[in-house]
Design a protein around this motif. Sequence first.
Motif, PDB file in Angstrom:
ATOM      1  N   GLU A   1       0.836  -1.115  -0.056  1.00 28.78           N
ATOM      2  CA  GLU A   1       0.075   0.116  -0.101  1.00 28.78           C
ATOM      3  C   GLU A   1       0.822   1.150  -0.045  1.00 28.78           C
ATOM      4  O   GLU A   1       0.515   2.223  -0.491  1.00 28.78           O
ATOM      5  CB  GLU A   1      -0.833   0.223   1.263  1.00 28.78           C
ATOM      6  CG  GLU A   1      -2.247  -0.917   0.890  1.00 28.78           C
ATOM      7  CD  GLU A   1      -1.641  -2.350   1.402  1.00 28.78           C
ATOM      8  OE1 GLU A   1      -0.449  -2.508   1.670  1.00 28.78           O
ATOM      9  OE2 GLU A   1      -2.420  -3.274   0.899  1.00 28.78           O
ATOM     10  N   ALA A   2       2.132   1.256   0.506  1.00 27.81           N
ATOM     11  CA  ALA A   2       2.818   2.374   0.616  1.00 27.81           C
ATOM     12  C   ALA A   2       3.358   2.697  -0.728  1.00 27.81           C
ATOM     13  O   ALA A   2       3.377   3.624  -1.273  1.00 27.81           O
ATOM     14  CB  ALA A   2       4.315   2.085   1.464  1.00 27.81           C
ATOM     15  N   ALA A   3       3.867   1.618  -1.666  1.00 31.44           N
ATOM     16  CA  ALA A   3       3.940   1.684  -2.881  1.00 31.44           C
ATOM     17  C   ALA A   3       2.935   2.429  -3.643  1.00 31.44           C
ATOM     18  O   ALA A   3       3.286   3.183  -4.485  1.00 31.44           O
ATOM     19  CB  ALA A   3       4.314   0.364  -3.664  1.00 31.44           C
TER      20      ALA A   3
ATOM     21  N   ASN B   1       0.577  -6.890 -16.845  1.00 33.92           N
ATOM     22  CA  ASN B   1       1.041  -5.801 -15.882  1.00 33.92           C
ATOM     23  C   ASN B   1       2.456  -6.032 -15.361  1.00 33.92           C
ATOM     24  O   ASN B   1       2.941  -5.480 -14.355  1.00 33.92           O
ATOM     25  CB  ASN B   1       0.227  -6.068 -14.773  1.00 33.92           C
ATOM     26  CG  ASN B   1      -1.235  -5.570 -14.607  1.00 33.92           C
ATOM     27  OD1 ASN B   1      -1.335  -4.592 -15.158  1.00 33.92           O
ATOM     28  ND2 ASN B   1      -2.262  -6.207 -14.254  1.00 33.92           N
ATOM     29  N   LEU B   2       3.304  -6.674 -16.251  1.00 27.94           N
ATOM     30  CA  LEU B   2       4.469  -6.929 -16.072  1.00 27.94           C
ATOM     31  C   LEU B   2       5.609  -6.061 -16.801  1.00 27.94           C
ATOM     32  O   LEU B   2       6.523  -6.372 -17.420  1.00 27.94           O
ATOM     33  CB  LEU B   2       4.972  -8.418 -16.315  1.00 27.94           C
ATOM     34  CG  LEU B   2       6.627  -8.752 -15.655  1.00 27.94           C
ATOM     35  CD1 LEU B   2       6.346  -8.939 -14.121  1.00 27.94           C
ATOM     36  CD2 LEU B   2       6.514 -10.153 -16.190  1.00 27.94           C
ATOM     37  N   LEU B   3       4.771  -5.036 -17.498  1.00 25.90           N
ATOM     38  CA  LEU B   3       5.664  -4.075 -18.316  1.00 25.90           C
ATOM     39  C   LEU B   3       6.838  -3.436 -17.545  1.00 25.90           C
ATOM     40  O   LEU B   3       6.441  -3.147 -16.396  1.00 25.90           O
ATOM     41  CB  LEU B   3       4.465  -2.925 -18.924  1.00 25.90           C
ATOM     42  CG  LEU B   3       3.259  -3.545 -19.756  1.00 25.90           C
ATOM     43  CD1 LEU B   3       2.737  -2.333 -20.364  1.00 25.90           C
ATOM     44  CD2 LEU B   3       3.905  -4.369 -20.714  1.00 25.90           C
TER      45      LEU B   3
ATOM     46  N   ASN C   1       3.720   0.200 -10.057  1.00 25.87           N
ATOM     47  CA  ASN C   1       2.458   0.130 -10.493  1.00 25.87           C
ATOM     48  C   ASN C   1       1.755  -0.864 -11.104  1.00 25.87           C
ATOM     49  O   ASN C   1       0.841  -0.823 -11.755  1.00 25.87           O
ATOM     50  CB  ASN C   1       2.124   1.589 -11.598  1.00 25.87           C
ATOM     51  CG  ASN C   1       2.692   2.824 -10.956  1.00 25.87           C
ATOM     52  OD1 ASN C   1       2.517   2.982  -9.709  1.00 25.87           O
ATOM     53  ND2 ASN C   1       3.156   3.799 -11.722  1.00 25.87           N
ATOM     54  N   SER C   2       2.548  -2.210 -10.627  1.00 26.58           N
ATOM     55  CA  SER C   2       2.145  -3.585 -11.474  1.00 26.58           C
ATOM     56  C   SER C   2       1.447  -4.270 -10.255  1.00 26.58           C
ATOM     57  O   SER C   2       1.764  -4.162  -9.159  1.00 26.58           O
ATOM     58  CB  SER C   2       3.082  -3.988 -12.214  1.00 26.58           C
ATOM     59  OG  SER C   2       2.999  -5.366 -12.292  1.00 26.58           O
TER      60      SER C   2
ATOM     61  N   SER D   1      10.719  -5.127  -3.829  1.00 28.98           N
ATOM     62  CA  SER D   1       9.697  -5.775  -4.552  1.00 28.98           C
ATOM     63  C   SER D   1       8.470  -4.656  -4.701  1.00 28.98           C
ATOM     64  O   SER D   1       7.701  -4.760  -5.580  1.00 28.98           O
ATOM     65  CB  SER D   1       9.159  -6.970  -4.141  1.00 28.98           C
ATOM     66  OG  SER D   1      10.032  -8.077  -4.489  1.00 28.98           O
ATOM     67  N   ALA D   2       8.392  -3.736  -3.814  1.00 26.32           N
ATOM     68  CA  ALA D   2       7.263  -2.805  -3.739  1.00 26.32           C
ATOM     69  C   ALA D   2       7.382  -1.762  -4.854  1.00 26.32           C
ATOM     70  O   ALA D   2       6.414  -1.181  -5.312  1.00 26.32           O
ATOM     71  CB  ALA D   2       7.179  -2.174  -2.496  1.00 26.32           C
ATOM     72  N   GLY D   3       8.761  -1.666  -5.581  1.00 27.72           N
ATOM     73  CA  GLY D   3       8.858  -0.639  -6.500  1.00 27.72           C
ATOM     74  C   GLY D   3       9.870   0.474  -6.021  1.00 27.72           C
ATOM     75  O   GLY D   3      10.094   0.638  -4.825  1.00 27.72           O
ATOM     76  N   VAL D   4      10.606   0.850  -7.033  1.00 33.19           N
ATOM     77  CA  VAL D   4      11.583   1.800  -6.876  1.00 33.19           C
ATOM     78  C   VAL D   4      11.313   3.021  -5.926  1.00 33.19           C
ATOM     79  O   VAL D   4      11.984   3.410  -4.893  1.00 33.19           O
ATOM     80  CB  VAL D   4      12.534   2.162  -8.038  1.00 33.19           C
ATOM     81  CG1 VAL D   4      13.177   3.355  -7.517  1.00 33.19           C
ATOM     82  CG2 VAL D   4      13.069   0.926  -8.675  1.00 33.19           C
ATOM     83  N   PRO D   5      10.277   3.855  -6.041  1.00 37.52           N
ATOM     84  CA  PRO D   5       9.895   4.783  -5.294  1.00 37.52           C
ATOM     85  C   PRO D   5       9.638   4.578  -4.064  1.00 37.52           C
ATOM     86  O   PRO D   5      10.215   5.304  -3.008  1.00 37.52           O
ATOM     87  CB  PRO D   5       8.420   5.503  -6.202  1.00 37.52           C
ATOM     88  CG  PRO D   5       8.764   4.967  -7.357  1.00 37.52           C
ATOM     89  CD  PRO D   5       9.312   3.697  -7.364  1.00 37.52           C
TER      90      PRO D   5
END
Length: 356
Positions: A23-25, A315-317, A325-326, A335-339
């Motif tokens: 959820e943070a991502a 959603n694996l773009l 955002n995937s 794994s949550a994403g870079v930001p």
Amino acid sequence: MSRHFPATLLFAFALAGPAHAQEAAKGAATGVPMPAAISERVKDVAALSPADATTLKPGTVLFRDSRETASTNPENGLIAFEAWRKARPAEAAALSPWPNYSEPDYVQTVNGVTKQRHETLKVYVAEGRFVVAKPASAIDLSAFANLDFLARMDPVIRHKRLEPADATPTKDPAASFAKRPDRPWCGGGGSCIESRYDLEGKLPLGVKLANKLELGSSKKIAEFVSFQSELRVLPPAEAAGLTALTRIETPVAGGLEQTIFWVNQILRFGKFLAVLQPVPNDPNATVVTTYMALAIKADVLDRKQEYARVPVLKNLLPVQVLMGNSSFNTGSSISAGVPTYARNRIVAFADALAKK
């Protein structure tokens, strides 16, 4: 040379931050409120200002990246490397692997055909700023420049010492373009580290599915990311020039950096940099400005059609996974994403400095 796919975009930045929920991502990327433990401490700003040093209260972390919440641009938050160097030269010089770094040129052999290749890069940059209620002289940065500290920050990522002579750019002629021109990696008083991050959640499934798209290839996508980095406390003379980056006038009291100079897939380099300075008019407090940058191979972001035709991989773009955002992003560690990773890493470092 192996093919590069988006399932491995979640490169394991060796400066691992603590795990936080997915959820943070999503909150960071879409504007949905984050959990209170994060949102109450982190204040998103359009830019860092030198005045922050005198107005910030300990415990609050300012955070900035280049993303626009309402943007529909899938590469929102990324900037072309050459455009970065022109628009923000001081930042690019400090956050590249070395000050005069340029996009790599190297020889690549595919199916027996050898050709010269120029690699274009796109960069994600995040900044953070916080104040520690202790004088800079009381902060020993060497306590954070070791494997034990990295292991405590995120036990999901495994680290081990790497002999400088075994660093891939030093040892492998095909990787010589990643050598520092002025000295060997880890030859300037730093430590060489080799790290491994095993993809979590649904990402290993995505890797397996993506591999099936390449039935004729002898190279398969790994279900882990490995990377090599140099971790060091900056020499005083080198750290002193970073006032041009922070734009805070007090002398730099210390700097810590970790440079990822080799990654097995997707990324070309990454860097975490922390700059410590006395708070103006308050020598008993320290303002810390932190930076995280990572450079993605641009051709990775261009691969869309090969996944669009497989429903479960839509959603694996690359850019979706990278920016959190995937549906393949998951809620622990990188794994949550870079930001989210960048945000959490800066908060974790702020906590570590405050408690040490």
